[in-house]
Write an enzyme that holds these catalytic residues in place. Sequence first.
Site, PDB file in Angstrom:
ATOM      1  N   GLY A 178      39.468  44.446  39.717  1.00  0.00           N
ATOM      2  CA  GLY A 178      38.544  43.349  39.437  1.00  0.00           C
ATOM      3  C   GLY A 178      37.209  43.626  40.095  1.00  0.00           C
ATOM      4  CG  LEU A 179      33.608  41.955  38.315  1.00  0.00           C
ATOM      5  CD1 LEU A 179      32.941  40.663  37.861  1.00  0.00           C
ATOM      6  CD2 LEU A 179      32.695  43.152  38.087  1.00  0.00           C
ATOM      7  CB  SER A 180      32.352  43.780  44.389  1.00  0.00           C
ATOM      8  OG  SER A 180      32.082  43.508  45.743  1.00  0.00           O
ATOM      9  CB  ALA A 240      37.508  39.700  41.751  1.00  0.00           C
ATOM     10  CE  LYS A 257      38.690  44.790  43.891  1.00  0.00           C
ATOM     11  NZ  LYS A 257      37.526  43.875  43.885  1.00  0.00           N
ATOM     12  CB  SER A 258      40.725  43.014  49.985  1.00  0.00           C
ATOM     13  OG  SER A 258      40.238  44.270  49.554  1.00  0.00           O
ATOM     14  CB  SER A 275      40.128  50.867  39.732  1.00  0.00           C
ATOM     15  OG  SER A 275      40.751  49.609  39.746  1.00  0.00           O
TER      16      SER A 275
END
Length: 205
Positions: free
Chosen positions: A35-37, A39, A41-42, A109
Amino acid sequence: MTIKSSNTVWHHATVTRQRRADLNNHKSTLLWFTGLSGAGKSTLAHALEESLYQMGYHTFVLDGDNVRHGLCGDLGFSNSDRVENIRRVSETTKLFIEAGVIVLTAFISPFRADRDKARKLVGDDFIEIYCDCPLSVCEERDVKGLYDRARKGEIKEFTGISSPYEEPNNPELVVDTGGTDLDQCVTQILEFLIQRGIYERQLIS
């Protein structure tokens, strides 16, 4: 293009992946968050790992920023470097899976082709989780001001602004990280893993 040595052979260990799974009492797999920065994810990957860890699972998060401190510390953010970054991560995840670990990756990614290569390398263990979050929300969350700098032209080839993000065509799971509570997102993924037959419902309390 990666050049493989002709002087190496794959060594087959006596401790197999199945034996590790029997010892750990769970299967290994790969949860690929994309996903986008901004979003989430982390944040989501670590929250999910915490839940799995508390249930006794063997886990590890490969975070985009952390990997660039070492394994991919020599890479920049050009398209070619991003391709190489994901290639290295993909190979690393394959080793983690063989080690019996549930590995979670948190990388933008941005290119479908790179994610498809990772899927081909890992096979059925590859579970793509798209963190769906509007660009406007990602920008609101950006405490580092990266999006603002990118819009000003201070950061070149920034995903979502001056470099494309290619949304997954057929991810195993889409999580609304832009409008859904974090705990709900974690529960959604755990429920999905139960449906996939990877984990048993009674392990979630």
